[in-house]
Design a protein around this motif. Sequence first.
Motif, PDB file in Angstrom:
ATOM      1  N   SER A 283      32.956  46.771  23.247  1.00  0.00           N
ATOM      2  CA  SER A 283      33.575  46.027  24.334  1.00  0.00           C
ATOM      3  C   SER A 283      34.874  46.723  24.711  1.00  0.00           C
ATOM      4  O   SER A 283      35.435  47.496  23.927  1.00  0.00           O
ATOM      5  N   TRP A 284      35.331  46.446  25.918  1.00  0.00           N
ATOM      6  CA  TRP A 284      36.521  47.125  26.440  1.00  0.00           C
ATOM      7  C   TRP A 284      37.410  46.100  27.112  1.00  0.00           C
ATOM      8  O   TRP A 284      36.925  45.268  27.883  1.00  0.00           O
ATOM      9  N   CYS A 285      38.689  46.144  26.795  1.00  0.00           N
ATOM     10  CA  CYS A 285      39.633  45.159  27.328  1.00  0.00           C
ATOM     11  C   CYS A 285      40.711  45.882  28.143  1.00  0.00           C
ATOM     12  O   CYS A 285      41.478  46.680  27.591  1.00  0.00           O
ATOM     13  N   PRO A 286      40.761  45.640  29.449  1.00  0.00           N
ATOM     14  CA  PRO A 286      41.802  46.283  30.256  1.00  0.00           C
ATOM     15  C   PRO A 286      43.183  45.708  29.962  1.00  0.00           C
ATOM     16  O   PRO A 286      43.315  44.629  29.390  1.00  0.00           O
ATOM     17  N   ASP A 287      44.200  46.430  30.374  1.00  0.00           N
ATOM     18  CA  ASP A 287      45.576  45.971  30.177  1.00  0.00           C
ATOM     19  C   ASP A 287      45.795  44.661  30.919  1.00  0.00           C
ATOM     20  O   ASP A 287      45.291  44.441  32.008  1.00  0.00           O
ATOM     21  N   ARG A 288      46.544  43.738  30.294  1.00  0.00           N
ATOM     22  CA  ARG A 288      46.897  42.428  30.841  1.00  0.00           C
ATOM     23  C   ARG A 288      45.682  41.505  31.011  1.00  0.00           C
ATOM     24  O   ARG A 288      45.755  40.518  31.749  1.00  0.00           O
ATOM     25  N   ALA A 289      44.591  41.830  30.360  1.00  0.00           N
ATOM     26  CA  ALA A 289      43.438  40.921  30.380  1.00  0.00           C
ATOM     27  C   ALA A 289      43.655  39.821  29.342  1.00  0.00           C
ATOM     28  O   ALA A 289      44.652  39.814  28.616  1.00  0.00           O
ATOM     29  N   LEU A 290      42.731  38.878  29.271  1.00  0.00           N
ATOM     30  CA  LEU A 290      42.839  37.781  28.311  1.00  0.00           C
ATOM     31  C   LEU A 290      42.935  38.345  26.895  1.00  0.00           C
ATOM     32  O   LEU A 290      42.078  39.126  26.479  1.00  0.00           O
ATOM     33  N   PRO A 291      43.955  37.969  26.125  1.00  0.00           N
ATOM     34  CA  PRO A 291      44.111  38.526  24.767  1.00  0.00           C
ATOM     35  C   PRO A 291      42.909  38.185  23.880  1.00  0.00           C
ATOM     36  O   PRO A 291      42.280  37.133  24.031  1.00  0.00           O
ATOM     37  N   TRP A 292      42.641  39.057  22.933  1.00  0.00           N
ATOM     38  CA  TRP A 292      41.488  38.868  22.052  1.00  0.00           C
ATOM     39  C   TRP A 292      41.518  37.522  21.326  1.00  0.00           C
ATOM     40  O   TRP A 292      40.473  36.871  21.196  1.00  0.00           O
ATOM     41  N   PRO A 293      42.674  37.032  20.826  1.00  0.00           N
ATOM     42  CA  PRO A 293      42.652  35.749  20.093  1.00  0.00           C
ATOM     43  C   PRO A 293      42.173  34.572  20.938  1.00  0.00           C
ATOM     44  O   PRO A 293      41.746  33.554  20.387  1.00  0.00           O
ATOM     45  N   LEU A 294      42.272  34.692  22.283  1.00  0.00           N
ATOM     46  CA  LEU A 294      41.860  33.583  23.135  1.00  0.00           C
ATOM     47  C   LEU A 294      40.420  33.713  23.624  1.00  0.00           C
ATOM     48  O   LEU A 294      39.913  32.801  24.280  1.00  0.00           O
ATOM     49  N   ARG A 295      39.762  34.800  23.313  1.00  0.00           N
ATOM     50  CA  ARG A 295      38.374  34.956  23.758  1.00  0.00           C
ATOM     51  C   ARG A 295      37.474  34.007  22.956  1.00  0.00           C
ATOM     52  O   ARG A 295      37.582  33.899  21.747  1.00  0.00           O
ATOM     53  N   GLY A 296      36.612  33.326  23.653  1.00  0.00           N
ATOM     54  CA  GLY A 296      35.708  32.397  22.986  1.00  0.00           C
ATOM     55  C   GLY A 296      36.266  31.000  22.843  1.00  0.00           C
ATOM     56  O   GLY A 296      35.588  30.104  22.341  1.00  0.00           O
ATOM     57  N   VAL A 297      37.508  30.769  23.300  1.00  0.00           N
ATOM     58  CA  VAL A 297      38.072  29.419  23.249  1.00  0.00           C
ATOM     59  C   VAL A 297      37.322  28.541  24.251  1.00  0.00           C
ATOM     60  O   VAL A 297      37.068  28.942  25.383  1.00  0.00           O
ATOM     61  N   HIS A 298      36.952  27.342  23.839  1.00  0.00           N
ATOM     62  CA  HIS A 298      36.141  26.466  24.672  1.00  0.00           C
ATOM     63  C   HIS A 298      36.948  25.285  25.190  1.00  0.00           C
ATOM     64  O   HIS A 298      37.791  24.731  24.483  1.00  0.00           O
ATOM     65  N   ARG A 299      36.661  24.902  26.417  1.00  0.00           N
ATOM     66  CA  ARG A 299      37.208  23.666  26.953  1.00  0.00           C
ATOM     67  C   ARG A 299      36.417  22.486  26.399  1.00  0.00           C
ATOM     68  O   ARG A 299      35.229  22.618  26.102  1.00  0.00           O
TER      69      ARG A 299
ATOM     70  N   LEU B 164      35.654  37.517  33.401  1.00  0.00           N
ATOM     71  CA  LEU B 164      34.352  37.999  32.955  1.00  0.00           C
ATOM     72  C   LEU B 164      34.547  39.130  31.962  1.00  0.00           C
ATOM     73  O   LEU B 164      35.265  40.101  32.243  1.00  0.00           O
ATOM     74  N   HIS B 165      33.921  38.994  30.808  1.00  0.00           N
ATOM     75  CA  HIS B 165      34.050  39.983  29.741  1.00  0.00           C
ATOM     76  C   HIS B 165      32.680  40.594  29.474  1.00  0.00           C
ATOM     77  O   HIS B 165      31.676  39.881  29.433  1.00  0.00           O
ATOM     78  N   HIS B 166      32.616  41.913  29.335  1.00  0.00           N
ATOM     79  CA  HIS B 166      31.348  42.600  29.081  1.00  0.00           C
ATOM     80  C   HIS B 166      31.353  43.262  27.709  1.00  0.00           C
ATOM     81  O   HIS B 166      32.382  43.772  27.248  1.00  0.00           O
ATOM     82  N   ALA B 167      30.201  43.244  27.086  1.00  0.00           N
ATOM     83  CA  ALA B 167      29.997  43.961  25.824  1.00  0.00           C
ATOM     84  C   ALA B 167      28.664  44.706  25.926  1.00  0.00           C
ATOM     85  O   ALA B 167      27.709  44.221  26.538  1.00  0.00           O
ATOM     86  N   LEU B 168      28.621  45.885  25.328  1.00  0.00           N
ATOM     87  CA  LEU B 168      27.408  46.697  25.339  1.00  0.00           C
ATOM     88  C   LEU B 168      26.821  46.709  23.932  1.00  0.00           C
ATOM     89  O   LEU B 168      27.512  47.057  22.968  1.00  0.00           O
ATOM     90  N   LEU B 169      25.569  46.287  23.809  1.00  0.00           N
ATOM     91  CA  LEU B 169      24.873  46.277  22.524  1.00  0.00           C
ATOM     92  C   LEU B 169      23.893  47.436  22.490  1.00  0.00           C
ATOM     93  O   LEU B 169      23.033  47.559  23.366  1.00  0.00           O
ATOM     94  N   ILE B 170      24.014  48.279  21.494  1.00  0.00           N
ATOM     95  CA  ILE B 170      23.129  49.437  21.334  1.00  0.00           C
ATOM     96  C   ILE B 170      22.369  49.263  20.025  1.00  0.00           C
ATOM     97  O   ILE B 170      22.959  49.288  18.937  1.00  0.00           O
TER      98      ILE B 170
END
Length: 349
Positions: A65-81, A48-54
Amino acid sequence: MTDGRMLAEAIDMLGAGTAGHDLDGFRARYPGARVRLVAQREEYDGSLHHALLIKERDGATISLSWCPDRALPWPLRGVHRAGEHLLLRVNGVETPVARAIACLDFIWDESRLADRLVTDSLVREVLEEEPEPLTDAELQGAMDAFRRARGLLTGGAVRAWMDRNHISHHELEELVVLEASVARLRSRVAAGRVDDWFAAHGHEFDVARVARVEFTEEPRVPAADGFLDAAERAFADGVARPGEVFATLRRGELSPETTGRVFGAAPGTVTGPFATEHGHLLIKVLAVEPAVLDGTVRDLVERRIFAEWIERRRSTAKIEWFWGAADRTAASGSSGVANPTGTAGRAGT
């Protein structure tokens, strides 16, 4: 522009995880900004990834948005099955979303489905920014009303309905929460405006109580005192269509021609015939009454005010359709668990 202190606080809030998302407190400290917390479930690994829109008063929007260590790398975010593009599978036959929408394309001119989808998005946008939290009692009341409206009067009927529609307990609760939240939002939008709207437009809810019969061929207009006898004979002869005879009509629901002839007629008058899709309609006016701002009319007025509010938001919204012709893209949680079956206990079916 948003100051550094606000941004730092927003980033700290995101980094604290879901439990640290004190949006109400953040909104209270910065009332000049519209804030939305957007959650996205990543198809790649289910995280689960969160983003804050202001969004500020000048229309500018900042996305954090904030990505913790060892989370899904940015290049793979939004990849669809591949399966995400499927809407339906029946006996192994798959229907992709694009094909389903193409099948609906022929009703585009009517646009009711498209309008409802856009309206749902606009409403969810507001509810995400300004949620309408429900108490456990309110949620249970909304669940009971949901059941009554659909004739689901027993626990067995609810379970059968859920099985038939492939809806889980959690998904049912989400539907009920959304329905109740929309009703609360509608009341909030209309608050303080009902009396003035009714004073200006209340005549649209004037009532005509009538008897009406639809004929398959153009009928001879009977005398007023012979209307029901003529209707019975016509139905027995097979030239009157089955349907509700007695009805309550409101001025704003009718065409201008029908409105003038029905509401301008004295009680006891037979008027028509009016051409319909299936034949010809005769109407006997029984009574005409001016609208009164009672509970029923107040609810109707709230709905009209809400519809006008939605239309104003729609006129300034950026609407993007990801199918069909390019010109269709244009700028233009609950506090508890409700019991869906009404059986003992707060949860369970």
